[in-house]
Scaffold this motif. Sequence first.
Motif, mmCIF file in Angstrom:
data_model
loop_
_atom_site.group_PDB
_atom_site.id
_atom_site.type_symbol
_atom_site.label_atom_id
_atom_site.label_comp_id
_atom_site.label_asym_id
_atom_site.label_seq_id
_atom_site.Cartn_x
_atom_site.Cartn_y
_atom_site.Cartn_z
ATOM 1 N N ARG A 271 0.810 -1.212 0.000
ATOM 2 C CA ARG A 271 0.000 0.000 0.000
ATOM 3 C C ARG A 271 0.849 1.269 0.000
ATOM 4 O O ARG A 271 0.313 2.359 -0.078
ATOM 5 C CB ARG A 271 -0.906 0.001 1.216
ATOM 6 C CG ARG A 271 -1.968 -1.086 1.131
ATOM 7 C CD ARG A 271 -2.858 -1.018 2.317
ATOM 8 N NE ARG A 271 -2.156 -1.512 3.495
ATOM 9 C CZ ARG A 271 -2.625 -2.437 4.309
ATOM 10 N NH1 ARG A 271 -3.801 -2.969 4.099
ATOM 11 N NH2 ARG A 271 -1.943 -2.837 5.354
ATOM 12 N N ARG A 272 2.156 1.151 0.089
ATOM 13 C CA ARG A 272 3.027 2.329 0.127
ATOM 14 C C ARG A 272 3.370 2.779 -1.281
ATOM 15 O O ARG A 272 3.544 1.968 -2.192
ATOM 16 C CB ARG A 272 4.327 2.014 0.865
ATOM 17 C CG ARG A 272 4.140 1.795 2.322
ATOM 18 C CD ARG A 272 5.507 1.723 2.991
ATOM 19 N NE ARG A 272 5.357 1.364 4.378
ATOM 20 C CZ ARG A 272 6.075 0.459 5.002
ATOM 21 N NH1 ARG A 272 7.032 -0.177 4.373
ATOM 22 N NH2 ARG A 272 5.866 0.187 6.262
ATOM 23 N N THR A 273 3.540 4.088 -1.405
ATOM 24 C CA THR A 273 4.010 4.635 -2.682
ATOM 25 C C THR A 273 5.510 4.379 -2.783
ATOM 26 O O THR A 273 6.171 4.096 -1.778
ATOM 27 C CB THR A 273 3.746 6.146 -2.755
ATOM 28 O OG1 THR A 273 4.532 6.803 -1.753
ATOM 29 C CG2 THR A 273 2.267 6.463 -2.559
ATOM 30 N N PRO A 274 6.093 4.482 -3.967
ATOM 31 C CA PRO A 274 7.544 4.279 -4.100
ATOM 32 C C PRO A 274 8.353 5.252 -3.226
ATOM 33 O O PRO A 274 9.386 4.869 -2.675
ATOM 34 C CB PRO A 274 7.805 4.529 -5.580
ATOM 35 C CG PRO A 274 6.513 4.219 -6.248
ATOM 36 C CD PRO A 274 5.444 4.613 -5.265
ATOM 37 N N GLU A 275 7.879 6.497 -3.076
ATOM 38 C CA GLU A 275 8.570 7.460 -2.225
ATOM 39 C C GLU A 275 8.529 7.027 -0.768
ATOM 40 O O GLU A 275 9.525 7.112 -0.046
ATOM 41 C CB GLU A 275 7.955 8.864 -2.353
ATOM 42 C CG GLU A 275 8.110 9.491 -3.719
ATOM 43 C CD GLU A 275 7.038 9.043 -4.695
ATOM 44 O OE1 GLU A 275 5.954 8.563 -4.263
ATOM 45 O OE2 GLU A 275 7.302 9.133 -5.907
ATOM 46 N N GLU A 276 7.364 6.518 -0.329
ATOM 47 C CA GLU A 276 7.232 6.042 1.044
ATOM 48 C C GLU A 276 8.107 4.816 1.277
ATOM 49 O O GLU A 276 8.699 4.665 2.343
ATOM 50 C CB GLU A 276 5.769 5.711 1.357
ATOM 51 C CG GLU A 276 4.880 6.924 1.468
ATOM 52 C CD GLU A 276 3.414 6.544 1.597
ATOM 53 O OE1 GLU A 276 3.022 5.473 1.083
ATOM 54 O OE2 GLU A 276 2.673 7.318 2.213
ATOM 55 N N GLN A 277 8.212 3.943 0.288
ATOM 56 C CA GLN A 277 9.050 2.760 0.419
ATOM 57 C C GLN A 277 10.524 3.145 0.542
ATOM 58 O O GLN A 277 11.250 2.591 1.370
ATOM 59 C CB GLN A 277 8.853 1.822 -0.773
ATOM 60 C CG GLN A 277 7.508 1.115 -0.762
ATOM 61 C CD GLN A 277 7.277 0.296 -2.016
ATOM 62 O OE1 GLN A 277 8.042 0.382 -2.974
ATOM 63 N NE2 GLN A 277 6.213 -0.504 -2.006
ATOM 64 N N ALA A 278 10.965 4.114 -0.254
ATOM 65 C CA ALA A 278 12.355 4.561 -0.187
ATOM 66 C C ALA A 278 12.646 5.202 1.168
ATOM 67 O O ALA A 278 13.692 4.961 1.778
ATOM 68 C CB ALA A 278 12.648 5.540 -1.313
#
Length: 100
Positions: free
Chosen positions: A8-15
Amino acid sequence: MSKGKNRRRTPEEQALHREAVRLRNMTDKQLVEEFHRAAEPEMAASARSVAQDGAEADTPIGNTSAVQALLTALAEGKCKGIKGATAYKVAQFAAEMGLV
C-alpha cells in the motif's frame, strides 16, 4: 494471504522507509559518522563565509567612535551584568574583527 502494508506504500514512502530502517540498524559510531558526513557541506559553506569575513575584518571600519563609546561604557560597568573581564573580552573581539 495478503501481501501486507508494503504493497500500500508509494515508491517514495518505500524509499523513505528503507532509509529509516537503514539508520535504525546503524551502530552509534556509524550514526555519528553519517551525521558528520551530512553536515560537512553546511560546515564548508559556513567556513568559507567566516574566512571571507576575516579577510574583510583586516581593514578597520572608518567610524570607530560608536564602537569605542560602547566599549568604554561596558568597561565602566554601565551595562548590568557585564563586568571588567567581559568588557575586556568584548574589546579584544572587536579589535580582532577590525572594528577598533
